[in-house]
Write a protein that holds these residues in place. Sequence first.
Motif, PDB file in Angstrom:
ATOM      1  N   ALA A 288       0.824  -1.202   0.000  1.00 34.00           N
ATOM      2  CA  ALA A 288       0.000   0.000   0.000  1.00 34.00           C
ATOM      3  C   ALA A 288       0.862   1.258   0.000  1.00 34.00           C
ATOM      4  N   GLU A 289       1.942   1.221   0.763  1.00 37.62           N
ATOM      5  CA  GLU A 289       2.849   2.368   0.789  1.00 37.62           C
ATOM      6  C   GLU A 289       3.475   2.603  -0.581  1.00 37.62           C
ATOM      7  N   PHE A 290       3.858   1.542  -1.262  1.00 34.05           N
ATOM      8  CA  PHE A 290       4.455   1.688  -2.586  1.00 34.05           C
ATOM      9  C   PHE A 290       3.440   2.248  -3.580  1.00 34.05           C
ATOM     10  N   GLY A 291       2.210   1.749  -3.557  1.00 32.74           N
ATOM     11  CA  GLY A 291       1.199   2.256  -4.474  1.00 32.74           C
ATOM     12  C   GLY A 291       0.899   3.732  -4.262  1.00 32.74           C
ATOM     13  N   ASP A 292       0.828   4.147  -2.988  1.00 28.60           N
ATOM     14  CA  ASP A 292       0.551   5.550  -2.694  1.00 28.60           C
ATOM     15  C   ASP A 292       1.694   6.467  -3.126  1.00 28.60           C
ATOM     16  N   SER A 293       2.914   5.966  -3.122  1.00 24.73           N
ATOM     17  CA  SER A 293       4.052   6.794  -3.517  1.00 24.73           C
ATOM     18  C   SER A 293       4.262   6.830  -5.024  1.00 24.73           C
ATOM     19  N   VAL A 294       3.841   5.796  -5.747  1.00 27.46           N
ATOM     20  CA  VAL A 294       4.058   5.734  -7.198  1.00 27.46           C
ATOM     21  C   VAL A 294       2.939   6.436  -7.955  1.00 27.46           C
ATOM     22  N   ARG A 295       1.750   6.478  -7.391  1.00 25.42           N
ATOM     23  CA  ARG A 295       0.631   7.090  -8.114  1.00 25.42           C
ATOM     24  C   ARG A 295       0.882   8.570  -8.440  1.00 25.42           C
ATOM     25  N   PRO A 296       1.331   9.412  -7.496  1.00 24.38           N
ATOM     26  CA  PRO A 296       1.662  10.801  -7.882  1.00 24.38           C
ATOM     27  C   PRO A 296       2.801  10.867  -8.888  1.00 24.38           C
ATOM     28  N   LEU A 409      -5.948   5.770 -18.443  1.00 22.87           N
ATOM     29  CA  LEU A 409      -5.309   6.378 -17.266  1.00 22.87           C
ATOM     30  C   LEU A 409      -5.818   5.751 -15.983  1.00 22.87           C
ATOM     31  N   VAL A 410      -7.116   5.514 -15.902  1.00 22.24           N
ATOM     32  CA  VAL A 410      -7.662   4.858 -14.702  1.00 22.24           C
ATOM     33  C   VAL A 410      -7.079   3.462 -14.535  1.00 22.24           C
ATOM     34  N   HIS A 411      -6.964   2.729 -15.643  1.00 25.24           N
ATOM     35  CA  HIS A 411      -6.377   1.390 -15.568  1.00 25.24           C
ATOM     36  C   HIS A 411      -4.893   1.448 -15.220  1.00 25.24           C
ATOM     37  N   ALA A 412      -4.181   2.427 -15.789  1.00 25.33           N
ATOM     38  CA  ALA A 412      -2.746   2.547 -15.498  1.00 25.33           C
ATOM     39  C   ALA A 412      -2.504   2.931 -14.051  1.00 25.33           C
ATOM     40  N   ALA A 413      -3.390   3.744 -13.470  1.00 24.38           N
ATOM     41  CA  ALA A 413      -3.232   4.124 -12.069  1.00 24.38           C
ATOM     42  C   ALA A 413      -3.340   2.920 -11.138  1.00 24.38           C
TER      43      ALA A 413
END
Length: 429
Positions: A288-296, A409-413
Amino acid sequence: MSGLGELDRPGMPESPGAWDERSGEWTVGEASTRVRVEGDMDTSARGGAEAVPARRQPASPRRTAADPVKALMHRHRELCERAVDPLEIAAGLEAHGVTDRTAARFRHRDVFSLAEEMFARAARDEEAAPTPVLDTALEVRTGWVLLTLLPGVLGTATAVGMRLTHGQARPFVAVAGVLAVALAVRAVLSRGPLATTDPTPLGPAPHAPGIRTWTYWLLAYAVLGDGLLRAAVAGGPDGLPDGAAHGPWPVATAPVLALAWACAPAAWCAHLFAVRARRRLAASRGLAEFGDSVRPLLLGTFALYLCALAALLALCGTVLGESAAYAQTVTLGALLLLARLLTTHGFRHAPAIVLTAAATAEATALGTVFVGRLPGCGFLATPVETLVESWGPGSVPALVCSAAALTVLVHAARALTRASAHARADRPC
């Protein structure tokens, strides 16, 4: 010792002695009089002792039950053998559905710490250890940086050649230029950050045909589609006369030239995203931490590319004296970049579907105008004609490509923020 423990000891003689836990023997008196229990078979006491009946001993727990990590390693043996660092194991586990909550059942706080233990315990050959390839990486990086400029250079040469030639020579210049730019783009997509690699240790992603074909269609529509749609709504075209750029079916050169030059910022943005994502994967301690940091990071890289494309489009439109066509060109560039990022990281199915849908929508919008000329079918062309009269012919590809780009974009996110999308350490960045 409890009574149940005493009952578990088979064949215990009445005379005093000692029970040997290690050997499973009951020693009576001298060492020569021992009773050994082997499974369900009755054995005799050594030295002429009478046979002692052996009771069935409860089955000892399997070693894998006491060592769940070892059982998990056996289940993912190929993943552990192929991994070159713990991050690949973590990404592979995450791709198989192992979450931080699942890792807690293996007495680990998250998937990353579980992967570190599996990597440390996996048996490896010393010869299979990866060797540093810094010099090669620098050569590859210099090569793809220069290669990304080639489509723009060839596209500029083609545009200049079409401006300087007339008559029958012009179509030959156009065809030769298109083939040269297509080969250059293919070379860009085969090396560097935009090249398709095996992103996870799970094997290559299934091939999704049709991506290249529909991409060509979208680019062809960017060049010829707006002029053809305008002519179709006006009652034509009756033919493609000489000097098509000044006739009823004009050729839009600025958008495709800007997209050719945009191969360079696309590769640089893909490189930036891949490198930063790998660094954050190494620093993160949870999925979860990795996903939150890569999305921006993904959104910032995407916005950076759009700014570069808009600047190139304005420059090409000014130099060539044509309309920049920001709406349809920027949305098309956004769609192509996101589709390529997904394809590069192993997600080929969704881009193929979205590109097919976008190309089909543009072809349908253009076809309804011609079908509407048939008796009794005029209502089919009404939506497209109304849209063209209100917003111009560029509104059709702008709406189609913006809807498709938003979907991708939604799928890539979701897809590009997974650890399994950045697992390979040998990605050419």
